[in-house]
Design a protein around this motif. Structure first.
Motif, PDB file in Angstrom:
ATOM      1  N   GLN A 173      42.028 -14.011  25.119  1.00 18.12           N
ATOM      2  CA  GLN A 173      41.128 -12.857  25.152  1.00 18.12           C
ATOM      3  C   GLN A 173      41.744 -11.619  25.813  1.00 18.12           C
ATOM      4  O   GLN A 173      41.649 -10.526  25.249  1.00 18.12           O
TER       5      GLN A 173
ATOM      6  N   ALA B 106      40.612 -19.630  23.624  1.00 19.06           N
ATOM      7  CA  ALA B 106      39.994 -18.321  23.410  1.00 19.06           C
ATOM      8  C   ALA B 106      39.985 -17.516  24.702  1.00 19.06           C
ATOM      9  O   ALA B 106      40.262 -16.314  24.699  1.00 19.06           O
TER      10      ALA B 106
ATOM     11  N   LEU C 111      43.937 -21.302  17.934  1.00 22.58           N
ATOM     12  CA  LEU C 111      42.860 -20.416  17.526  1.00 22.58           C
ATOM     13  C   LEU C 111      42.965 -20.031  16.053  1.00 22.58           C
ATOM     14  O   LEU C 111      41.952 -19.849  15.378  1.00 22.58           O
TER      15      LEU C 111
END
Length: 176
Positions: free
Chosen positions: A140, A136, A18
């Motif tokens: 999260q 992601a 990421l």
């Protein structure tokens, strides 16, 4: 048991992935501004015209050129690390990373249409985009917990500590 042991590894891998994606997304507009500021727009137009004449396989070579050109910079960084020049090594490696991502984003923007004509490249691109979404999704909940912790909500020790620090800062500020 093994799954539980490997979970931190997968989270770390997702975070690194990421970070790379974030750098890519944020360096691409910067490169666009640089292209607009200096006469690279004409170069981009010229390169686009040349790529139209190339086959997708030859376009792959054009896409690989920045990696080849920037490789010596990485070698310099590793040489500096080997000789314990920590700060210059870090600067060279970070600069090489930013420069590499920026140039690669620029070249990929120009070559994307041709590269996606190759079935194996298109599958690889779709796989990377799916991995990005999965990373992601994996990160999260951790990001949400960090946000909650930094806000000071809740009854955990970190939330109480942040509230204590905020009260201390307020009292110092009021004492001035």
């Amino acid at each position: 048991m093994m799954r539980r042991l490997l979970q931190p590894f997968w989270v770390l891998l997702a975070v690194i992935f990421l970070i790379e994606a974030w750098l890519w997304d944020h360096l691409e507009p910067i490169v666009e501004r640089v292209v607009a500021a200096i006469p690279l727009r004409a170069f981009k137009h010229w390169l686009s015209g040349r790529i139209e004449a190339l086959s997708p396989a030859m376009t792959l070579i054009v896409f690989a050129v920045p990696v080849i050109v920037l490789f010596p910079l990485k070698l310099v960084g590793f040489w500096l690390l080997a000789h314990q020049y920590w700060i210059p090594a870090t600067l060279v490696i970070v600069a090489g990373k930013f420069l590499g991502l920026g140039v690669t984003a620029f070249v990929f923007d120009v070559t994307r249409a041709k590269l996606l004509q190759m079935a194996w490249f298109k599958k690889g691109y779709e796989f990377i985009m799916a991995m990005r979404a999965k990373a992601a999704e994996l990160v999260q909940p951790i990001k949400q917990r960090i946000r909650e912790m930094l806000r000071g909500d809740g009854d955990s020790w970190s939330s109480r500590m942040l509230r204590l620090i905020a009260r201390f800062r307020k009292s110092v500020h009021e004492a001035r």
